[in-house]
Design a protein around this motif. Structure first.
Motif, mmCIF file in Angstrom:
data_model
loop_
_atom_site.group_PDB
_atom_site.id
_atom_site.type_symbol
_atom_site.label_atom_id
_atom_site.label_comp_id
_atom_site.label_asym_id
_atom_site.label_seq_id
_atom_site.Cartn_x
_atom_site.Cartn_y
_atom_site.Cartn_z
ATOM 1 N N GLU A 191 -0.713 0.098 -7.870
ATOM 2 C CA GLU A 191 -0.255 -0.395 -9.179
ATOM 3 C C GLU A 191 0.285 -1.821 -9.056
ATOM 4 N N GLU A 192 0.997 -2.094 -7.955
ATOM 5 C CA GLU A 192 1.616 -3.408 -7.775
ATOM 6 C C GLU A 192 0.763 -4.342 -6.926
ATOM 7 N N ARG A 223 0.484 1.498 -2.681
ATOM 8 C CA ARG A 223 1.068 1.186 -4.003
ATOM 9 C C ARG A 223 0.117 0.245 -4.752
ATOM 10 N N ASP A 233 12.063 1.654 -0.124
ATOM 11 C CA ASP A 233 12.279 2.265 -1.434
ATOM 12 C C ASP A 233 11.520 1.456 -2.490
ATOM 13 N N PRO A 234 11.314 2.001 -3.703
ATOM 14 C CA PRO A 234 10.479 1.324 -4.706
ATOM 15 C C PRO A 234 10.909 -0.106 -5.035
ATOM 16 N N ILE A 235 12.219 -0.364 -5.119
ATOM 17 C CA ILE A 235 12.684 -1.711 -5.472
ATOM 18 C C ILE A 235 12.406 -2.685 -4.328
ATOM 19 N N THR A 243 4.958 -1.552 3.096
ATOM 20 C CA THR A 243 6.008 -1.005 2.226
ATOM 21 C C THR A 243 6.157 0.510 2.374
ATOM 22 N N SER A 244 5.459 1.105 3.350
ATOM 23 C CA SER A 244 5.434 2.575 3.446
ATOM 24 C C SER A 244 6.810 3.173 3.712
ATOM 25 N N ALA A 299 10.153 -2.341 -2.034
ATOM 26 C CA ALA A 299 8.695 -2.479 -1.921
ATOM 27 C C ALA A 299 8.159 -3.464 -2.953
ATOM 28 N N SER A 300 8.686 -3.369 -4.177
ATOM 29 C CA SER A 300 8.249 -4.276 -5.241
ATOM 30 C C SER A 300 8.605 -5.724 -4.908
#
Length: 274
Positions: free
Chosen positions: A204-205, A202, A174-176, A170-171, A178-179
């Motif tokens: 956290e996820e 990341r 974008d955050p969405i 996911t490097s 990647a999530s």
């Protein structure tokens, strides 16, 4: 759970380097587990992952042994190395080889000599599983970064690998995106039972998905265990890697409390409420 992968006292040194990139790494990965490998940049995560895929292995001197499904990894026939061990790189452009989405999904199966009905069935199954029917006939260069990385993952999963390795996938997202990508990995692990070995920043996820976490430091394994166990070990050792842990774990560490380490925001809220 039966054992799938084992490293015994494994070490690796790049040519003309005074110190090893990996030193005395021993770990056992069982079928169906979801491993998250973390550590500071340059600690040896990518070097370790590439040792598990002989086609991507860097040049250098290795010691110790790697066993896959009970036999030395290097003794595995090339077609099994290709099919049983999937690898997703950081950049989807580096592993895209054809022009169309459906060509890309079929390429690996064609290379392994599968018959046409099997290829069509497995490509259709993966397209449905990943929800890429809407862009099935599009050109690869028309896709977004998130779609390209999802395609790279689907083109590996169509081979039905037993072990899926992902090096910071996911490097570049974008955050969405990647999530969504990490949620898809959780779905693959839960619904297909595929063993996953992931390096990721990341946390956290990624941590809520993990059954096992391994922390690396300067080429060696610092600690392994469940996310909760790793959090407790890092708090006790006072290691700087704890600053990268998910927020609930860092808040818990700042309070002198004997309650189990929370990993998710929900667990953190329950801990604070109690």
């Amino acid at each position: 759970m039966p054992e799938l992968l084992r490293l015994e006292n494994f070490g690796f040194t790049y040519p003309q380097q005074p110190r090893p990139a990996l030193a005395d790494v021993s770990l056992t990965v069982r079928q169906g587990e979801f491993w998250v490998l973390c550590g500071a940049s340059g600690c040896g995560k990518t070097t370790l992952l590439r040792q598990l895929k002989p086609a991507l292995r860097p040049h250098g001197a290795a010691e110790g042994c790697i066993l896959f499904d009970g036999q030395p990894l290097d003794d595995l026939p090339p077609h099994r190395q290709a099919a049983d061990i999937g690898f997703v790189l950081q950049s989807p452009e580096e592993q895209t080889v054809t022009d169309k989405v459906w060509h890309e999904l079929a390429f690996g199966l064609e290379s392994l000599g599968c018959d046409t009905p099997s290829i069509r069935r497995r490509v259709a199954e993966m397209a449905s599983f990943f929800g890429i029917q809407d862009w099935f006939h599009r050109k690869v260069d028309e896709l977004s970064g998130g779609q390209k990385q999802l395609l790279a993952l689907a083109s590996v999963m169509v081979l039905q690998p037993r072990l899926l390795i992902l090096d910071e996938p996911t490097s570049q997202l974008d955050p969405i995106a990647a999530s969504d990508f990490l949620a898809t990995l959780g779905k693959i692990n839960r619904e297909l039972g595929t063993t996953i070995l992931l390096t990721e920043h990341r946390l956290e996820e990624a941590f809520p998905l993990a059954t096992t976490v391994a922390v690396m430091d300067r080429g060696a394994l610092l600690c392994t265990g469940t996310p909760q166990e790793v959090g407790e070990q890092l708090r006790q050792s006072g290691h700087t890697m704890f600053l990268a842990m998910p927020t609930p774990m860092r808040i818990w560490a700042a309070v002198n409390d004997s309650a189990p380490c929370p990993v998710t925001v929900r667990e953190g809220r329950e801990w604070l409420a109690s």
